[in-house]
Structure formats: structure tokens, C-alpha cells
Design a protein around this motif. Structure first.
Motif, PDB file in Angstrom:
ATOM      1  N   ALA A  68      24.709  29.227  44.632  1.00 19.70           N
ATOM      2  CA  ALA A  68      24.913  30.678  45.230  1.00 19.70           C
ATOM      3  C   ALA A  68      23.658  30.574  46.563  1.00 19.70           C
ATOM      4  O   ALA A  68      23.709  31.682  47.029  1.00 19.70           O
ATOM      5  CB  ALA A  68      24.584  31.638  44.202  1.00 19.70           C
ATOM      6  N   ALA A  69      23.374  29.348  46.844  1.00 25.58           N
ATOM      7  CA  ALA A  69      22.304  29.484  48.095  1.00 25.58           C
ATOM      8  C   ALA A  69      23.180  29.534  49.504  1.00 25.58           C
ATOM      9  O   ALA A  69      24.493  29.555  49.374  1.00 25.58           O
ATOM     10  CB  ALA A  69      21.785  27.972  47.994  1.00 25.58           C
ATOM     11  N   PRO A  70      22.422  30.127  50.506  1.00 21.02           N
ATOM     12  CA  PRO A  70      23.336  30.440  51.612  1.00 21.02           C
ATOM     13  C   PRO A  70      23.692  29.141  52.074  1.00 21.02           C
ATOM     14  O   PRO A  70      22.908  27.837  52.081  1.00 21.02           O
ATOM     15  CB  PRO A  70      22.160  30.839  52.607  1.00 21.02           C
ATOM     16  N   LEU A  71      24.970  28.971  52.643  1.00 26.56           N
ATOM     17  CA  LEU A  71      25.478  27.686  53.015  1.00 26.56           C
ATOM     18  C   LEU A  71      24.522  27.029  54.250  1.00 26.56           C
ATOM     19  O   LEU A  71      24.091  27.653  55.355  1.00 26.56           O
ATOM     20  CB  LEU A  71      26.728  28.189  53.664  1.00 26.56           C
ATOM     21  N   GLY A  72      24.207  25.622  54.142  1.00 29.96           N
ATOM     22  CA  GLY A  72      23.359  24.907  55.017  1.00 29.96           C
ATOM     23  C   GLY A  72      21.966  25.102  54.421  1.00 29.96           C
ATOM     24  O   GLY A  72      21.029  24.096  54.925  1.00 29.96           O
ATOM     25  N   LEU A  73      21.488  25.911  53.648  1.00 32.71           N
ATOM     26  CA  LEU A  73      20.133  25.737  53.172  1.00 32.71           C
ATOM     27  C   LEU A  73      19.871  24.302  52.500  1.00 32.71           C
ATOM     28  O   LEU A  73      18.928  23.888  53.042  1.00 32.71           O
ATOM     29  CB  LEU A  73      19.644  26.765  52.250  1.00 32.71           C
ATOM     30  N   ASN A  74      20.567  24.118  51.718  1.00 32.99           N
ATOM     31  CA  ASN A  74      20.343  22.813  50.972  1.00 32.99           C
ATOM     32  C   ASN A  74      20.354  21.655  51.957  1.00 32.99           C
ATOM     33  O   ASN A  74      19.796  20.486  51.817  1.00 32.99           O
ATOM     34  CB  ASN A  74      20.997  22.661  49.704  1.00 32.99           C
ATOM     35  N   CYS A  75      21.292  21.662  52.785  1.00 37.42           N
ATOM     36  CA  CYS A  75      21.759  20.633  53.774  1.00 37.42           C
ATOM     37  C   CYS A  75      20.338  20.562  54.636  1.00 37.42           C
ATOM     38  O   CYS A  75      19.917  19.161  54.751  1.00 37.42           O
ATOM     39  CB  CYS A  75      22.982  21.043  54.675  1.00 37.42           C
ATOM     40  N   LEU A  76      19.847  21.607  54.980  1.00 37.95           N
ATOM     41  CA  LEU A  76      18.839  21.464  56.013  1.00 37.95           C
ATOM     42  C   LEU A  76      17.555  20.983  55.236  1.00 37.95           C
ATOM     43  O   LEU A  76      16.851  19.676  55.687  1.00 37.95           O
ATOM     44  CB  LEU A  76      18.286  22.922  56.410  1.00 37.95           C
ATOM     45  N   LEU A  77      17.147  21.290  53.964  1.00 40.08           N
ATOM     46  CA  LEU A  77      16.116  20.594  53.023  1.00 40.08           C
ATOM     47  C   LEU A  77      16.257  19.123  52.866  1.00 40.08           C
ATOM     48  O   LEU A  77      15.272  18.428  52.988  1.00 40.08           O
ATOM     49  CB  LEU A  77      16.159  21.400  51.703  1.00 40.08           C
ATOM     50  N   ARG A  78      17.394  18.925  52.517  1.00 40.18           N
ATOM     51  CA  ARG A  78      17.482  17.591  51.974  1.00 40.18           C
ATOM     52  C   ARG A  78      17.520  16.566  53.171  1.00 40.18           C
ATOM     53  O   ARG A  78      17.358  15.411  53.282  1.00 40.18           O
ATOM     54  CB  ARG A  78      18.829  17.204  50.935  1.00 40.18           C
ATOM     55  N   THR A  79      18.151  16.986  54.389  1.00 39.18           N
ATOM     56  CA  THR A  79      18.025  16.411  55.627  1.00 39.18           C
ATOM     57  C   THR A  79      16.729  15.904  55.911  1.00 39.18           C
ATOM     58  O   THR A  79      16.357  14.745  56.195  1.00 39.18           O
ATOM     59  CB  THR A  79      19.038  16.960  56.676  1.00 39.18           C
ATOM     60  N   ILE A  80      15.748  16.898  56.014  1.00 42.60           N
ATOM     61  CA  ILE A  80      14.202  16.753  56.391  1.00 42.60           C
ATOM     62  C   ILE A  80      13.755  15.840  55.382  1.00 42.60           C
ATOM     63  O   ILE A  80      13.098  14.807  55.591  1.00 42.60           O
ATOM     64  CB  ILE A  80      13.679  18.099  56.299  1.00 42.60           C
ATOM     65  N   ILE A  81      13.926  15.985  54.280  1.00 45.04           N
ATOM     66  CA  ILE A  81      13.210  15.281  52.811  1.00 45.04           C
ATOM     67  C   ILE A  81      14.075  13.773  53.183  1.00 45.04           C
ATOM     68  O   ILE A  81      13.028  12.729  52.874  1.00 45.04           O
ATOM     69  CB  ILE A  81      13.727  15.717  51.431  1.00 45.04           C
ATOM     70  N   GLY A  82      15.287  13.435  53.440  1.00 45.64           N
ATOM     71  CA  GLY A  82      15.840  12.364  53.764  1.00 45.64           C
ATOM     72  C   GLY A  82      15.154  11.531  54.801  1.00 45.64           C
ATOM     73  O   GLY A  82      14.919  10.378  54.736  1.00 45.64           O
ATOM     74  N   TYR A  83      14.865  12.192  55.864  1.00 45.60           N
ATOM     75  CA  TYR A  83      14.418  11.513  56.888  1.00 45.60           C
ATOM     76  C   TYR A  83      12.990  11.188  56.828  1.00 45.60           C
ATOM     77  O   TYR A  83      12.599  10.145  56.974  1.00 45.60           O
ATOM     78  CB  TYR A  83      14.356  12.406  58.382  1.00 45.60           C
ATOM     79  N   VAL A  84      12.106  12.116  56.070  1.00 45.65           N
ATOM     80  CA  VAL A  84      10.674  11.639  55.894  1.00 45.65           C
ATOM     81  C   VAL A  84      10.672  10.599  54.822  1.00 45.65           C
ATOM     82  O   VAL A  84       9.748   9.790  55.007  1.00 45.65           O
ATOM     83  CB  VAL A  84       9.981  13.112  55.166  1.00 45.65           C
ATOM     84  N   GLY A  85      11.542  10.532  53.960  1.00 41.84           N
ATOM     85  CA  GLY A  85      11.514   9.537  52.806  1.00 41.84           C
ATOM     86  C   GLY A  85      11.825   8.355  53.435  1.00 41.84           C
ATOM     87  O   GLY A  85      11.388   7.179  53.235  1.00 41.84           O
ATOM     88  N   GLY A  86      12.723   8.459  54.470  1.00 40.00           N
ATOM     89  CA  GLY A  86      13.377   7.155  55.140  1.00 40.00           C
ATOM     90  C   GLY A  86      12.120   6.384  56.035  1.00 40.00           C
ATOM     91  O   GLY A  86      12.157   5.263  56.582  1.00 40.00           O
ATOM     92  N   LEU A  87      11.278   7.319  56.556  1.00 39.26           N
ATOM     93  CA  LEU A  87      10.143   6.686  57.422  1.00 39.26           C
ATOM     94  C   LEU A  87       9.209   5.738  56.490  1.00 39.26           C
ATOM     95  O   LEU A  87       8.365   4.779  57.109  1.00 39.26           O
ATOM     96  CB  LEU A  87       9.035   7.956  57.681  1.00 39.26           C
ATOM     97  N   PHE A  88       9.449   5.596  55.088  1.00 44.77           N
ATOM     98  CA  PHE A  88       8.718   4.851  54.196  1.00 44.77           C
ATOM     99  C   PHE A  88       9.512   3.458  53.823  1.00 44.77           C
ATOM    100  O   PHE A  88       9.176   3.075  52.963  1.00 44.77           O
ATOM    101  CB  PHE A  88       8.037   5.552  53.120  1.00 44.77           C
ATOM    102  N   ASN A  93       6.886   0.101  47.668  1.00 47.87           N
ATOM    103  CA  ASN A  93       7.464  -0.666  46.583  1.00 47.87           C
ATOM    104  C   ASN A  93       7.936   0.229  45.361  1.00 47.87           C
ATOM    105  O   ASN A  93       6.997   0.559  44.727  1.00 47.87           O
ATOM    106  CB  ASN A  93       6.551  -1.717  46.246  1.00 47.87           C
ATOM    107  N   ILE A  94       8.961   0.837  45.408  1.00 52.96           N
ATOM    108  CA  ILE A  94       9.468   1.767  44.338  1.00 52.96           C
ATOM    109  C   ILE A  94       9.949   0.953  42.986  1.00 52.96           C
ATOM    110  O   ILE A  94      10.773   1.724  42.303  1.00 52.96           O
ATOM    111  CB  ILE A  94      10.481   2.525  44.932  1.00 52.96           C
ATOM    112  N   ASN A  95       9.572  -0.198  42.880  1.00 52.45           N
ATOM    113  CA  ASN A  95      10.054  -0.838  41.620  1.00 52.45           C
ATOM    114  C   ASN A  95       9.220  -0.423  40.329  1.00 52.45           C
ATOM    115  O   ASN A  95       9.653  -0.794  39.202  1.00 52.45           O
ATOM    116  CB  ASN A  95       9.890  -2.481  41.903  1.00 52.45           C
TER     117      ASN A  95
END
Length: 167
Positions: A68-88, A93-95
Motif C-alpha cells: 500500500a506504499a505510494p507508487l515509486g517509493l520502493n523503486c526509489l529506495l531500492r534503486t539508491i540501495i542497489g547503486y550504493v551496493g554496486g559501488l562495492f 567478499n560476500i562468501n
């Protein structure tokens, strides 16, 4: 990059349905683990910022349609988190067990912080986390504990979800 992207989308769809249909109906849990966040984090650390932002956006889109979240809220959050995670991508080493737990913990805190920042612009439209509530503590503990398990599960399918580098 097309095959790993669609494989990641299938994982997101499966985990989104698992969260929405099964885990959200468990009455003894005040909060459910955010498997989509953990998957987006795994894919971004494995494949870089471009893959992390696109898969983060898709995982957020699945969540936006199921919640029931506003449309686009989770897209924005996870796009930012995906970008920041991709910087690493080439630095972590996540094994092991400890580093995925730390990543799950930090990603959940970043998600709560980003929701709080976005809620400053929409004071009545977005519900923020109360950092001292039982629900948030349970969610952060579950994300921390399930991060290594989720990462190991996704490692089983790394041959279809990893972008091959062309030199």
C-alpha cells in the motif's frame, strides 16, 4: 546482461510472492524479513552499479504493486540501495557469514534513513520507521540473520545471475 537481468527478475518475483502471500500472514511475526532488499543487495555487490540500480528498481516496482506504499517509493529506495551496493562490487567478499550479516544490517538501517528523509517532503503520505519499535528491531534482526542464508541460496544460481565481463 539480458539473461542475468531476467533471471534476477524471476528471483524478485518469487521472493515478493513469498513475502506477500506467506510471510505476511504469519501472526507471530511483527515484521517480515525483506528478502527483496537482500536480493537487490546481493545482485548489486556481485554485478556492479548498473545492474544494482536496474534490479533495485524492478524489486521496488514489485513491492510497490504488492503493498500500500505510494507508487515509486520502493523503486526509489531500492534503486539508491542497489547503486550504493554496486559501488562495492570488487571490494567486498560476500562468501562468509559475517560480512553478509553486516550488509543486511546496514542496508536495513539505510532503508529506514531514506524513508525518513523522503517523509520530510511528504509528512502525511509516508509512514516512517520508529527505530525503537519492536517491529523495526525484529525486521533488522531478521534481515541480519537471513542475509547469509539468502546470499548462499543466490550463490547456487550465480552462473545465471552474474554478468560476464568482456575485456
Amino acid at each position: 546482461m539480458i539473461r542475468p537481468f531476467f533471471a534476477a527478475c524471476l528471483f524478485f518475483l518469487g521472493f515478493a510472492l513469498f513475502e506477500a502471500a506467506i510471510l505476511s500472514n504469519l501472526l507471530f511475526l511483527p515484521a517480515v524479513p525483506d528478502f527483496l532488499l537482500l536480493c537487490a543487495l546481493y545482485f548489486s555487490v556481485q554485478n556492479g552499479t548498473l545492474f544494482g540500480t536496474t534490479t533495485g528498481f524492478v524489486s521496488g516496482l514489485f513491492l510497490d504493486f504488492l503493498s500500500a506504499a505510494p507508487l515509486g517509493l520502493n523503486c526509489l529506495l531500492r534503486t539508491i540501495i542497489g547503486y550504493v551496493g554496486g559501488l562495492f562490487q570488487k571490494t567486498l567478499n560476500i562468501n562468509g557469514v559475517l560480512l553478509p550479516m553486516v550488509l543486511g544490517f546496514v542496508a536495513t538501517l539505510v532503508k529506514a534513513l531514506l524513508i525518513w528523509i523522503i517523509a520530510l517532503f511528504y509528512p502525511r503520505g509516508i509512514q516512517t520507521y520508529n527505530l525503537l519499535s519492536v517491529a523495526f528491531v525484529v525486521e533488522i534482526v531478521l534481515n541480519t540473520l537471513f542475509a547469509p542464508i539468502t546470499f548462499r541460496f543466490l550463490d547456487l544460481f550465480a552462473h545465471i545471475t552474474t554478468v560476464e565481463k568482456i575485456i
